[in-house]
Motif scaffolding. Structure first.
Motif, short mmCIF file in Angstrom:
data_model
loop_
_atom_site.label_atom_id
_atom_site.label_comp_id
_atom_site.label_asym_id
_atom_site.label_seq_id
_atom_site.Cartn_x
_atom_site.Cartn_y
_atom_site.Cartn_z
N SER A 25 45.04 51.72 27.36
CA SER A 25 46.31 52.85 26.96
C SER A 25 46.88 52.76 28.44
N ASP A 26 47.34 53.82 28.67
CA ASP A 26 47.52 54.44 29.90
C ASP A 26 47.44 53.32 31.07
N VAL A 27 48.51 52.45 31.20
CA VAL A 27 48.28 51.08 31.51
C VAL A 27 49.58 51.52 33.26
N VAL A 28 49.11 51.69 34.07
CA VAL A 28 49.33 51.90 35.23
C VAL A 28 49.04 50.69 36.56
N LEU A 29 50.63 49.99 36.80
CA LEU A 29 51.29 49.73 37.91
C LEU A 29 51.33 50.04 39.36
N LEU A 30 50.60 49.93 40.23
CA LEU A 30 50.68 50.34 41.29
C LEU A 30 50.77 49.94 43.49
N ASP A 31 51.52 49.74 43.40
CA ASP A 31 52.35 49.03 44.55
C ASP A 31 51.93 49.25 45.99
N LEU A 32 50.74 48.88 46.00
CA LEU A 32 49.86 48.88 47.32
C LEU A 32 50.23 48.97 49.12
N GLN A 33 51.63 47.87 49.09
CA GLN A 33 51.98 47.27 50.13
C GLN A 33 51.98 47.96 50.69
N GLY A 34 51.83 47.84 51.97
CA GLY A 34 51.91 48.66 53.37
C GLY A 34 50.67 50.34 53.63
N LEU A 35 49.96 49.81 52.53
CA LEU A 35 48.72 50.87 52.78
C LEU A 35 47.36 50.83 51.99
N SER A 36 47.49 49.16 52.15
CA SER A 36 46.32 48.57 52.01
C SER A 36 46.00 47.20 52.03
N SER A 37 45.13 47.05 53.14
CA SER A 37 45.20 45.58 53.29
C SER A 37 44.02 44.47 52.38
N ILE A 38 43.60 45.31 51.03
CA ILE A 38 42.74 44.84 50.02
C ILE A 38 43.29 44.18 49.51
N ALA A 39 44.83 44.63 48.91
CA ALA A 39 45.58 44.39 47.57
C ALA A 39 46.79 45.08 47.69
N ASP A 40 47.49 43.72 47.45
CA ASP A 40 48.52 44.14 47.02
C ASP A 40 49.59 45.31 45.76
N TYR A 41 48.88 45.03 44.74
CA TYR A 41 48.71 45.96 43.94
C TYR A 41 47.40 46.19 43.02
N PHE A 42 47.13 47.44 42.45
CA PHE A 42 46.09 47.73 41.42
C PHE A 42 47.10 48.12 40.10
N VAL A 43 46.02 47.50 38.89
CA VAL A 43 46.57 47.89 37.63
C VAL A 43 45.66 48.63 36.82
N ILE A 44 45.48 49.13 36.80
CA ILE A 44 44.37 50.32 35.76
C ILE A 44 44.93 50.67 34.35
N CYS A 45 44.00 50.65 33.84
CA CYS A 45 43.85 50.58 32.81
C CYS A 45 43.18 51.27 31.89
N SER A 46 42.73 51.15 30.67
CA SER A 46 41.66 52.28 30.01
C SER A 46 41.64 51.27 28.05
N GLY A 47 40.49 51.59 27.91
CA GLY A 47 40.17 50.96 26.90
C GLY A 47 39.34 51.69 25.85
N SER A 48 39.48 52.36 25.20
CA SER A 48 38.84 52.73 23.61
C SER A 48 37.03 53.14 24.28
N ASN A 49 36.94 52.13 24.04
CA ASN A 49 35.22 51.44 24.03
C ASN A 49 34.65 50.15 25.12
N GLU A 50 33.24 49.81 24.51
CA GLU A 50 33.14 48.70 24.56
C GLU A 50 33.76 47.47 24.62
N ARG A 51 34.11 46.81 23.52
CA ARG A 51 34.66 46.29 23.15
C ARG A 51 36.37 46.01 23.45
N GLN A 52 36.74 46.69 23.29
CA GLN A 52 38.10 46.46 23.74
C GLN A 52 38.38 45.87 24.93
N ILE A 53 37.34 47.39 26.10
CA ILE A 53 37.39 47.31 27.22
C ILE A 53 37.01 45.72 27.74
#
Length: 119
Positions: A25-53
């Motif tokens: 749920s709540d899947v987000v793709l962030l473009d970090l190009q020019g803001l961070s030297s650690i990565a170009d993109y972050f993908v952030i999402c949620s799982g409802s429980n340990e098994r799903q994560i």
């Protein structure tokens, strides 16, 4: 064997698709190009429980490696409520609901361009 150069944007979008297919749920793709030297993109999402994560993390690792990406590092596990998968230019964060609210990465990286947002 010839090395294939991966397009980080395409890899990040594949990560979004895989997470969505696993019902994250709540899947987000962030473009970090020019803001961070650690990565170009972050993908952030949620799982409802340990098994799903764990299922989301396993599917992401499997599919992105099929695409030619290498998992460089993993932090956390499903029992902690936060799994970080580092594929170099693309870093995936899979949170439990409470951990997502606590860390609020989208706020921390509010200057980043939101490329994709799936509820």
């Amino acid at each position: 064997m010839e090395q294939v150069l991966l397009n980080p944007g395409k890899l990040a979008r594949t990560a979004v698709d895989v997470a969505s297919d696993k019902k994250a749920s709540d899947v987000v793709l962030l473009d970090l190009q020019g803001l961070s030297s650690i990565a170009d993109y972050f993908v952030i999402c949620s799982g409802s429980n340990e098994r799903q994560i764990q299922a989301i993390a396993d599917a992401l690792e499997e599919e992105l490696e099929k695409q030619g990406a290498s998992l460089l590092h993993q932090e956390g596990d499903a029992t902690s409520g936060w799994v970080l998968l580092d594929f170099g230019a693309v870093i995936v964060h899979i949170f439990g609901p409470r951990e997502r609210e606590y860390y609020r990465l989208e706020r921390l990286w509010s200057e980043a361009k939101t490329v994709v947002y799936l509820q």
